[in-house]
Write a protein that holds these residues in place. Structure first.
Motif, PDB file in Angstrom:
ATOM      1  N   THR A   1     -10.609  -0.217  -4.770  1.00 33.13           N
ATOM      2  CA  THR A   1     -11.533   0.157  -3.911  1.00 33.13           C
ATOM      3  C   THR A   1     -12.638  -0.987  -3.788  1.00 33.13           C
ATOM      4  O   THR A   1     -12.395  -1.821  -4.566  1.00 33.13           O
TER       5      THR A   1
ATOM      6  N   ARG B   1     -12.157   3.228   2.153  1.00 34.46           N
ATOM      7  CA  ARG B   1     -11.182   3.911   1.695  1.00 34.46           C
ATOM      8  C   ARG B   1     -10.882   3.731   0.206  1.00 34.46           C
ATOM      9  O   ARG B   1     -11.428   2.419  -0.317  1.00 34.46           O
TER      10      ARG B   1
ATOM     11  N   PHE C   1      -7.231   2.676  -2.054  1.00 33.16           N
ATOM     12  CA  PHE C   1      -5.952   2.540  -1.736  1.00 33.16           C
ATOM     13  C   PHE C   1      -5.183   2.617  -3.258  1.00 33.16           C
ATOM     14  O   PHE C   1      -5.611   2.128  -4.122  1.00 33.16           O
TER      15      PHE C   1
ATOM     16  N   VAL D   1       0.552  -1.117   0.124  1.00 31.98           N
ATOM     17  CA  VAL D   1      -0.029   0.061  -0.022  1.00 31.98           C
ATOM     18  C   VAL D   1       0.909   1.106  -0.005  1.00 31.98           C
ATOM     19  O   VAL D   1       1.567   1.382   0.864  1.00 31.98           O
TER      20      VAL D   1
ATOM     21  N   SER E   1      -3.705   5.410   1.182  1.00 30.59           N
ATOM     22  CA  SER E   1      -4.891   5.186   1.306  1.00 30.59           C
ATOM     23  C   SER E   1      -5.716   6.674   1.386  1.00 30.59           C
ATOM     24  O   SER E   1      -5.361   7.644   1.858  1.00 30.59           O
TER      25      SER E   1
ATOM     26  N   LEU F   1      -8.236  -4.491   2.896  1.00 31.29           N
ATOM     27  CA  LEU F   1      -9.314  -3.819   3.667  1.00 31.29           C
ATOM     28  C   LEU F   1      -9.662  -4.903   4.913  1.00 31.29           C
ATOM     29  O   LEU F   1     -10.190  -6.153   4.677  1.00 31.29           O
TER      30      LEU F   1
END
Length: 256
Positions: free
Chosen positions: A240, A246, A248, A31, A34, A212
């Motif tokens: 997403t 969120r 990402f 990641v 975010s 997530l």
């Protein structure tokens, strides 16, 4: 580029990334950052253009077309669909936005700047995901097939069947065209297929398992991974899901 996560509830024909039948690369992710996302948005289509996300959302009486600030998630422009329509995938084409509907067999074309509807078109079957290459729109319908659409006439010009080492890949959903390949969410899974537009062959899987946390997604309520946007100018990839809080930005990492 890479492989999306394996299915939380695999369909009988869906191979998990890494199984022997799949002699294709599998990619994980890191990641990068975010960003906030409206947790009430049932995301069906996502693109990034001119520094903004454009998002198509679904569900009857809740479907819309939106322009969204990347950094804050603020919706700066919104076009609700009529209550009878369940919005689906979107893409842009030469100053316009194109949006599918799920089972109404109708699509809409809007002015990119004003969101004013300029055209409607029809197709047979269900509408799921939408993207484009240099000359064609590319549409999914929940089956292993992808349709090619002439953007001048909005008529179908051909199809390919998407296959991996175990056979046809069902439930192809949201689409994004990335560096000559089609990226496709696979519905109710945490994986993205990388697809050759020439023959439908799966060239890799992106595994987004764990992106997530379960505490932040109600899968039973439909909060599954769905939504891919590519920023070609900066080579950034965003993902997403439906009802996710969120978006990402991720970097793909090839697994050994």
């Amino acid at each position: 580029m890479g492989t999306i996560g394996f299915l939380s509830q695999p369909s009988p024909r869906a191979a998990r990334p890494g199984q022997a039948a799949e002699a294709v690369p599998v990619y994980g992710y890191t990641v990068v950052r975010s960003y906030p996302h409206d947790p009430g948005a049932f995301t069906q289509g996502l693109i990034l253009r001119n520094g903004f996300f454009y998002e198509g959302t679904g569900l009857n009486k809740r479907s819309s077309l939106r322009k969204v600030k990347v950094e804050t998630g603020e919706v700066v422009q919104n076009k609700p669909l009529s209550d009878e329509y369940f919005g689906e995938g979107i893409t842009d084409w030469k100053g316009s936005l194109v949006q599918l509907t799920w089972q109404s067999e109708i699509g809409f074309v809007y002015d990119l700047q004003t969101f004013e509807r300029t055209k409607t078109f029809t197709y047979t079957g269900e509408g799921w995901g939408l993207t484009h290459d240099d000359t064609r729109l590319i549409m999914s319908d929940g089956t292993p097939q992808l349709r090619f659409i002439d953007p001048a006439t909005m008529k179908e010009t051909g199809r390919i069947t998407v296959r991996d080492g175990r056979g046809p890949v069902q439930h192809l959903n949201e689409l994004e065209y990335v560096k000559g390949e089609i990226f496709a969410n696979v519905w109710q899974t945490d994986r993205i297929a990388r697809i050759s537009p020439k023959d439908g062959r799966v060239t890799g899987w992106i595994d987004l398992s764990g992106l997530l946390p379960p505490a932040e997604r109600d899968v039973a309520g439909g909060a599954v991974l769905n939504g891919i946007a590519y920023d070609a100018a900066a080579d950034r990839l965003f993902v997403t899901g439906k009802l996710w809080p969120r978006v990402f930005e991720i970097r793909l990492v090839k697994r050994s």
